[in-house]
Enzyme design. Sequence first.
Site, PDB file in Angstrom:
ATOM      1  N   ARG A 510       0.821  -1.214   0.000  1.00  0.00           N
ATOM      2  CA  ARG A 510       0.000   0.000   0.000  1.00  0.00           C
ATOM      3  C   ARG A 510       0.856   1.265   0.000  1.00  0.00           C
ATOM      4  O   ARG A 510       0.501   2.261  -0.631  1.00  0.00           O
ATOM      5  CB  ARG A 510      -0.900   0.024   1.236  1.00  0.00           C
ATOM      6  CG  ARG A 510      -2.107  -0.843   1.066  1.00  0.00           C
ATOM      7  CD  ARG A 510      -3.058  -0.676   2.213  1.00  0.00           C
ATOM      8  NE  ARG A 510      -4.193  -1.570   2.008  1.00  0.00           N
ATOM      9  CZ  ARG A 510      -5.201  -1.693   2.852  1.00  0.00           C
ATOM     10  NH1 ARG A 510      -5.216  -0.992   3.972  1.00  0.00           N
ATOM     11  NH2 ARG A 510      -6.181  -2.511   2.595  1.00  0.00           N
ATOM     12  N   LYS A 672     -13.308  -9.510  10.301  1.00  0.00           N
ATOM     13  CA  LYS A 672     -14.207  -8.376  10.497  1.00  0.00           C
ATOM     14  C   LYS A 672     -15.603  -8.684   9.967  1.00  0.00           C
ATOM     15  O   LYS A 672     -16.019  -8.180   8.929  1.00  0.00           O
ATOM     16  CB  LYS A 672     -13.639  -7.137   9.799  1.00  0.00           C
ATOM     17  CG  LYS A 672     -12.358  -6.645  10.424  1.00  0.00           C
ATOM     18  CD  LYS A 672     -11.802  -5.447   9.672  1.00  0.00           C
ATOM     19  CE  LYS A 672     -11.067  -5.868   8.409  1.00  0.00           C
ATOM     20  NZ  LYS A 672     -10.511  -4.765   7.643  1.00  0.00           N
ATOM     21  N   GLY A 832      -5.913  -5.728   3.166  1.00  0.00           N
ATOM     22  CA  GLY A 832      -4.527  -5.742   3.594  1.00  0.00           C
ATOM     23  C   GLY A 832      -4.051  -7.130   3.966  1.00  0.00           C
ATOM     24  O   GLY A 832      -2.987  -7.575   3.505  1.00  0.00           O
ATOM     25  N   GLY A 855     -12.803  -4.031   1.672  1.00  0.00           N
ATOM     26  CA  GLY A 855     -14.218  -3.668   1.755  1.00  0.00           C
ATOM     27  C   GLY A 855     -14.608  -2.790   0.577  1.00  0.00           C
ATOM     28  O   GLY A 855     -15.675  -2.939  -0.022  1.00  0.00           O
TER      29      GLY A 855
HETATM   30  P1  ADP Z   1      -8.514  -8.187   5.020  1.00  0.00           P
HETATM   31  O1  ADP Z   1      -7.509  -7.313   5.714  1.00  0.00           O
HETATM   32  O2  ADP Z   1      -7.929  -8.940   3.887  1.00  0.00           O
HETATM   33  O3  ADP Z   1      -9.765  -7.451   4.674  1.00  0.00           O
HETATM   34  P2  ADP Z   1      -9.502  -9.112   7.526  1.00  0.00           P
HETATM   35  O4  ADP Z   1      -8.770  -8.019   8.199  1.00  0.00           O
HETATM   36  O5  ADP Z   1     -10.976  -9.026   7.476  1.00  0.00           O
HETATM   37  O6  ADP Z   1      -8.940  -9.330   6.064  1.00  0.00           O
HETATM   38  O7  ADP Z   1      -9.181 -10.490   8.212  1.00  0.00           O
HETATM   39  C1  ADP Z   1      -7.899 -10.973   8.470  1.00  0.00           C
HETATM   40  C2  ADP Z   1      -7.775 -11.554   9.802  1.00  0.00           C
HETATM   41  O8  ADP Z   1      -8.789 -12.527  10.030  1.00  0.00           O
HETATM   42  C3  ADP Z   1      -6.475 -12.257  10.000  1.00  0.00           C
HETATM   43  O9  ADP Z   1      -5.727 -11.576  10.961  1.00  0.00           O
HETATM   44  C4  ADP Z   1      -6.864 -13.660  10.464  1.00  0.00           C
HETATM   45  O10 ADP Z   1      -6.056 -14.129  11.512  1.00  0.00           O
HETATM   46  C5  ADP Z   1      -8.266 -13.471  10.949  1.00  0.00           C
HETATM   47  N1  ADP Z   1      -9.045 -14.726  10.927  1.00  0.00           N
HETATM   48  C6  ADP Z   1      -9.263 -15.537   9.909  1.00  0.00           C
HETATM   49  N2  ADP Z   1     -10.006 -16.619  10.279  1.00  0.00           N
HETATM   50  C7  ADP Z   1     -10.242 -16.478  11.578  1.00  0.00           C
HETATM   51  C8  ADP Z   1     -10.946 -17.256  12.529  1.00  0.00           C
HETATM   52  N3  ADP Z   1     -11.519 -18.409  12.199  1.00  0.00           N
HETATM   53  N4  ADP Z   1     -10.993 -16.795  13.773  1.00  0.00           N
HETATM   54  C9  ADP Z   1     -10.392 -15.635  14.121  1.00  0.00           C
HETATM   55  N5  ADP Z   1      -9.730 -14.846  13.275  1.00  0.00           N
HETATM   56  C10 ADP Z   1      -9.648 -15.265  12.008  1.00  0.00           C
HETATM   57 MG    MG Z   2      -7.271  -6.588   7.756  1.00  0.00          MG
END
Ligand code: ADP
Ligand code: MG
Length: 876
Positions: A510, A672, A832, A855
């Site tokens: 980024r 999230k 991210g 998002g």
């Molecule tokens: P992005 O940044 O790609 O949008 P998110 O921030 O929504 O993705 O999600 C990433 C996080 O979700 C990671 O830190 C990962 O550890 C967590 N995660 C994935 N699966 C689980 C789970 N089953 N329980 C808790 N945390 C999880």
């Molecule tokens: Mg994230």
Amino acid sequence: MKLKFDYTNMLADSVGSIHGIALSEIKKDKDSIFGCYKKIMDYGNKDGYIFTTLPYMQDKDMNSIMQYGNAIRKKSDTFVVCGIGGSALGALSITHAMRHLNHNTLSKNRRGVPRIYIEDNIDPEKIKALLDVANIKSTYFNFITKSGETAETLAQFLVIYGILKRALGKEEAKKHIIITTTTGVGALYKIAKQEGFKIFSIPSNLPGRFSVFSSVGLLPLAVAGIDIKLLFSGAQDMDKACRDSDIYKNPALMSAYLHYKASQTGKNISVMMPYAESLKIMADFYAQSWGESLGKELDLDGNKVNIGQTPVKALGATDQHSQVQLYVEGPFDKVVTFIGVEKFREEIVIPSGEFEQFEYLEGQRLGKLLDIEKKAAAYALTKAGRLNFSIMLPYVNEDTIGELMTYFMYQTVYMAAFLNINPFDQPGVEGSKRAANALLGRSGHERLAKDIEAKDKKLLVIEGEEICITERHCVGKKTIRDIDVKGKRVLLRCDFNVPVKDGEISDYARIQNSLPTIRYLVQNGAKVIICSHFSRPKNGFEEKYSLKIMADSIRGEFGRFYFCKDPISNEALERADKLQNGQILFLENLRFYKEEEKNDEEFCKKLAAMCDIYVNDAFGVSHREHASVFGITKFVDESVAGLLLLKEAQFLGDKLGDELERPFVAIVGGSKVSDKIGVLENLVNKADSVIIGGGMAFTFLKAMGYRVGKSLVEEDKLGVAKSVIDLAKERGAKLLLPADVRVAGEFPKPIEAIVEYDNVSVSEIADDKMGLDIGRVSESIFCDEIKKAKTILWNGPMGVFENPVFARGTLAVAEAVAEATDGGAVSIVGGGDSAAAAVQCGVDKRITHISTGGGASLEFLEGKELPGIAALSDKK
Ligand code: ADP
Ligand code: MG
């Protein structure tokens, strides 16, 4: 001679005396015409033009080629000629003229002979397209290069020999390669000898463009089942006519003379316009002969003449509707040659009795109509005083094609005699060949390479906008390129919310992506104030959420660079006011103020007070109505888009717009839940399949009645999850949830700690367990679905991928996305953590587009403008 030549419309009596040539001139020029004729004949008799003697080839010389060609024809399904220019055009133009116009797509039975491909370019897409349709086991390749040194053909050879060896093994591969080159000369000859390929020899002193009747053309023609004897008989007939000393009986001599006379009154263009699809490539053959033979710097006496007529290829009736306007009314700089066919091999009669209005068309033959069109074009040209003449073929077969090509070659050498130049060399092409070798870094070309480099200075370059804004997305918004930023205080909202591990940035993507806008502003003399958020601090300063390390990571690239610990303070305001052009002020994390996310008006005003211009380059948060993305724009006169924002909006607009390619598979995961659950309804509406993994899957599983133990669940979203499930059913979209999961007693602490886990079905999650990754069965179901996709949008890892034990689901999905992309799908990874996961899995280079917004890219799908984009100033 079966061809008919009508030169009437070259004459003053027909087109008028300003441009036309008077018959009396032919008489006047009698001596010089004879001189040129004699020059060509003498030279032919002395040194021999092999092109004129080839059609008289002895049977024994022809037989070896014919027999080999016949054998290949019988055992192969596809025959590929790899060569360029003269090595390809002869066979290409004749096979095109002689075979069914859709030869390669006909069934094997109707074709009777192999599919013929002439690969006369090194465009990787064209070669890939061939390999996609050819069955390599029954495909034979003929590489043709007279010098054995043509880089393009050698490159093709290396690529294809490699593929053949991998597919068939070395020994078998060798049998699929035939080399046509000059004996004893060049690299390819040596290699062919050493590897034991079949070799056909090209006679020396025969330039490629005159080589069609040698092994160069004959082998492909034999494979294609062309009647070579008949071809030669036509060639011999024309050869005799073109050796006649009487210009009124010698069509090539007459044509050359008339072209020469025309060139003296500024007709520098020669248009070749056949009115028959089968003769379309004959115009290319002509253009190569005319262009390469006659375009010369020096004449035979060494005078600098820079001479030659530019050949133009056109096709009747098609180009009558694209070119003839110019020929009739444009400059008097052309001679147009029409070629017509009296009897087509197929004829179609226009049905009658249906519509009164079209009576004049009814009952006409299409072939006749084409001829009428040709006559009409000739009439229009003649009326407008434009030189043109016509060649008529009674029909298209080997006999008439042999005549036509021989006529073209003779016409060229006679024209060379009139112009007093050598038609058999091509010094200009050699120059570009040497330059290509130098650019390829071939040894012995070092000095030339240096010279080219020195000449490569860019003095006048016009480039399109790097980003063009598509309608609907970023519609008509102003960009930083539309305004003058010099001396202005510019507040630049970036997205520096990058993954951080143990106090260090773990993925710089980024930040890297934000640099073009920062550089642009600095270089254009703006006073740049950078702001961003980072993660989710509660309220007030916290060391671990500081943007200091992000600021430090780019500090080195810029001159004066300040960091301000309190983004909304007098200190920040004063600093901003004192900035010099091109200097940067970097503000601390805006989210240390809760007002940022609340879009508080006073906060917006304070931000706005710092600047004259606001730039949004934070695509990743443009779907949020936060103060620094949305609210601020109300209080700044000029709010514009940065380069990254535009790039993202354009790419996603193109790939995720209404015309996205299906099947479209969306993969959603991560932690999230509440963030993403909102767009799921929209995804279910738009995608063919929605795959749900990661932490958010458990809210769905719970909504379906499963017990999920200590797994991450957002109780207040159970209702939304249910309605998404119902909606998917209603819409017929596939909604894929994990069938099994990997569970552990608790969340790993520290995150990379090795913990015990079980792979259990979703109906067997114990109350004291927590789901941290999808299971093995889910992996394979998800991956199968992904591999079918043509468009893939992925946001959110499948599990706690930061821990190697729970990274497996994410890894499997990442590999499947990459594989689908290798196979032609468009893949977009947003978010991210998801981007970091793609890098961690080593597939990032195989993804079509890694978006800086997770998002935001999901919301983009809704087709609505994101609030942070909508709020920008409109282009006037
Ligand atoms: P992005 O940044 O790609 O949008 P998110 O921030 O929504 O993705 O999600 C990433 C996080 O979700 C990671 O830190 C990962 O550890 C967590 N995660 C994935 N699966 C689980 C789970 N089953 N329980 C808790 N945390 C999880
Ligand atoms: Mg994230």
